[in-house]
Design an enzyme around this catalytic site. Structure first.
Site, short mmCIF file in Angstrom:
data_model
loop_
_atom_site.label_atom_id
_atom_site.label_comp_id
_atom_site.label_asym_id
_atom_site.label_seq_id
_atom_site.Cartn_x
_atom_site.Cartn_y
_atom_site.Cartn_z
N PHE A 1 5.01 4.48 -2.01
CA PHE A 1 5.82 4.28 -3.15
C PHE A 1 5.09 4.10 -4.32
CE2 PHE A 1 10.31 5.89 -0.45
CZ PHE A 1 9.36 7.23 -0.94
N GLU A 2 5.79 4.64 -5.56
CA GLU A 2 5.68 4.40 -6.86
C GLU A 2 4.13 3.50 -7.33
OE1 GLU A 2 9.59 2.72 -7.90
OE2 GLU A 2 10.81 4.36 -7.11
#
Length: 647
Positions: free
Chosen positions: A425-426
């Site tokens: 994620f991210e």
């Protein structure tokens, strides 16, 4: 690759990423100085503190949120989300009524106006009930519509959208595409100008967290460059129910089963120019700037996971006996518990320190936030894995199965599955290594970058050489000695009756200078090839992350001692963490120059050429012969729209 997929060289891709960076450092940065060999303890100590009104507002909301979470726990919500792979609509509506959608939105727009510190505490709390709920709220506020509008939106856009985001409208952020991950130079979704007052969007977006239930979208699309348009990757606020938008698929994952993440297609979607965020071509800069603080929400939930792992490890290891005593008393298990406790303390210290600095806005925290995300995601996964090991067979067994046979429904295996995505994620761990490394060497590239740029003329290189000579003549001597070599340094961190932490800070100071010297030697050795040495750069960043965490842990321990809150215990935890961290740092320093990186590259070349194909014999592949990447060619959707906004 679809027919519209831009074809770019590696150099062009790097140029796009470089152009999206924040180029200037207008405020001090503890982590930036750390990588330069300067241990600026004054930037983080004394520990920054929130204002009284921020504390009052934050604690009041946390109390209401805790009541909500306790009711949902009693009603069996976590097991229901895992079983049904969906957050119940009534739960989402209750979160809206609680004001959870507007935690970070200013009260003048109907939000709660929480600080980053209390926003993170709220995410850690709600994430302990269900990480899927934490992801829903975080994606909405950390990277969805509220944050980019707060930073880059016009007043009209704020007046129009922020009141909705604070109360009823769930938002999502759409950047990734089926064949575009961390390389935005190849972004294929287009936004073609339609007259002077609108754009037409066409393309497909993948892994759209919240996209299945969203009311508002932040969409990144490429505007063609023309005589009247600057062009480039541009950000837009888009109504999710606009004609031409189809959510074609709701994705399912190994963890976070309640995540409303999908595939969204845009076919000739008309978006008014008034809904463009910032200027044309500013989309990537907006996305990266938003993530500077937005990334802190993920490690905040990792802190919550660490706290839960510690509680389960403590309670289970005290009652589970083997060979005549609780398993916690056996060193093989006890070392794991010590790791979980010390790491949870340090990770909370990192997140709270970075968050408070973000609230004060005195420092540039782009590197600190990135380090918090990198370190938090990696260490939380490790803690969850250790908990599964401590629990043994029960750690591998599902909570539902445990409950069915009469035991406490501890979802240890689910925690491990849910946390695994945080390393992706991210910004994946690998991308975070490169992003942080680029920022860490920024000072060097600013003075000597032209020397290693093959496109620069001899005159440019000569001028760069002169600048570099002056910079390094002043900088290098400072790396020879420092307060880390003086036994009396940092004595404030050895108060009477407490564990001595001053030695750990001296170690951080010495190691920071050693790290800076090592980076200089590597740049001198590899010059323009430095960017290809990703294994080396990753270890450099990991050392910096450990040094930052050690600093934060010591500062937090001293802060708690001064506040009269568990000071003795905090000092002991900080000491344990620093001793564990120092072992990892020494190993990383050793692996900088003694590793298998060169051999690994040769093996990879052999794998890709088929040299080792014989090694794959004797198994069958159940995945079949489908395409590795789905076709994302623009055009009308042929699938059912599974978009389901929660009214």
């Amino acid at each position: 690759m679809s027919a519209t997929q831009p074809k770019v060289t590696e150099r062009e891709a790097r140029q796009v990423a470089e152009a999206a960076r924040e180029q200037d450092w207008r405020k001090p940065s503890f982590a930036k100085e750390l990588f330069l060999g300067h241990f600026r303890l004054d930037l983080i100590h004394p520990h920054p503190m929130p204002a009284d009104e921020d504390v009052r507002r934050g604690e009041a909301f946390l109390a209401r949120l805790r009541d909500f979470c306790e009711r949902e726990l009693a009603a069996g919500l976590p097991a229901r989300i895992e079983r049904e792979a969906r957050i119940p609509d009534e739960t989402v509506r209750a979160l809206k009524e609680l004001g959870a959608l507007g935690m970070k939105i200013d009260p003048k727009y109907g939000g709660l106006g929480l600080t980053q510190v209390y926003y993170n505490k709220a995410l850690a709390l709600v994430g302990s009930v269900s990480p899927a709920i934490g992801a829903l709220l975080s994606a909405h506020q950390s990277i969805g519509v509220p944050q980019p509008l707060k930073m880059f939106g016009t007043q009209e856009q704020k007046d129009t959208y922020l009141p909705r985001c604070a109360t009823t409208a769930i938002s999502a952020f759409l950047l990734t595409e089926p064949d575009v991950g961390s390389d935005p130079a190849r972004l294929a979704t287009t936004a073609v100008p339609d007259g002077e007052d609108a754009y037409i969007l066409d393309g497909v977006k993948l892994w759209t967290t919240n996209g299945v239930v969203a009311d508002l979208l932040v969409v990144m699309a490429r505007v063609p460059k023309t005589e009247n348009h600057r062009g480039g990757i541009t950000a837009f606020v888009v109504e999710a129910d606009s004609p031409g938008i189809t959510v074609e698929h709701r994705n399912a994952f190994m963890g976070l089963r309640g995540l409303e993440n999908g595939v969204t297609r845009f076919h000739r979607v008309r978006v008014p120019a008034a809904q463009r965020i910032g200027a044309e071509g500013a989309g990537l800069k907006i996305a990266l700037t938003t993530l500077n603080t937005g990334r802190l929400s993920l490690p905040a939930m990792c802190v919550g996971a660490g706290k839960w792992c510690l509680r389960i490890a403590r309670e289970w290891s005290a009652v589970r006996e083997q060979w005549g005593r609780p398993v916690a008393r056996h060193e093989a298990v006890g070392s794991k518990i010590s790791f979980i406790a010390a790491t949870t303390f340090a990770l909370e210290a990192v997140v709270d320190l970075a968050s408070q600095m973000a609230d004060e806005d005195r420092n540039d925290i782009r590197i600190e936030a990135a380090l918090a995300k990198l370190y938090g995601s990696e260490m939380a996964c490790r803690m969850a894995d250790e908990l599964v090991q401590i629990r043994g067979g029960r750690g591998f067994e599902t909570a539902e199965s445990l409950a069915a046979r009469g035991e406490r429904a501890v979802p240890a295996e689910q925690m491990l599955r849910d946390l695994r995505i945080n390393r992706i994620f991210e910004g994946s761990t690998e991308i975070m290594h490169l992003l942080i490394a680029r920022e860490a060497v920024d000072a060097h590239l600013s003075v000597a970058g032209d020397l290693i740029d093959p496109d620069k003329e001899l005159g440019d290189k000569a001028r760069a050489g002169a600048r570099a000579a002056g910079f390094y003549a002043r900088w290098l001597p400072k790396l020879a000695t420092g307060p880390g070599q003086l036994p009396a340094s940092y004595r404030a961190f050895h108060p009477a009756g407490h564990t001595d932490l001053s030695g750990h800070l001296r170690y951080v100071e010495r190691s920071a200078r050693k790290l800076a010297r090592t980076m200089f030697l590597a740049m001198a050795r590899w010059q323009g090839r430095m960017e290809t040495k990703q294994g080396f750069l990753g270890r450099i960043v990991d050392i910096g992350a450990e040094l930052f965490a050690m600093s934060a842990a010591c500062v937090r321990a001293e802060h708690l001692r001064g506040a009269g809150e568990h000071g003795r215990e905090a000092y002991q935890l900080a000491d344990a963490f620093c001793r564990q961290s120092r072992v990892r740092v020494e190993e990383l320093f050793g692996r900088l120059w003694s590793n298998t990186d060169d051999l690994d590259r040769k093996v990879v070349a052999g794998v890709l050429s088929g040299t080792y194909a014989w090694l794959e014999e004797g198994v069958l592949d159940p995945s079949g012969d489908g395409p590795w990447i789905a076709d994302a060619a623009p055009g009308p959707s042929t699938q059912k729209n599974v978009h389901r906004p929660i009214r």
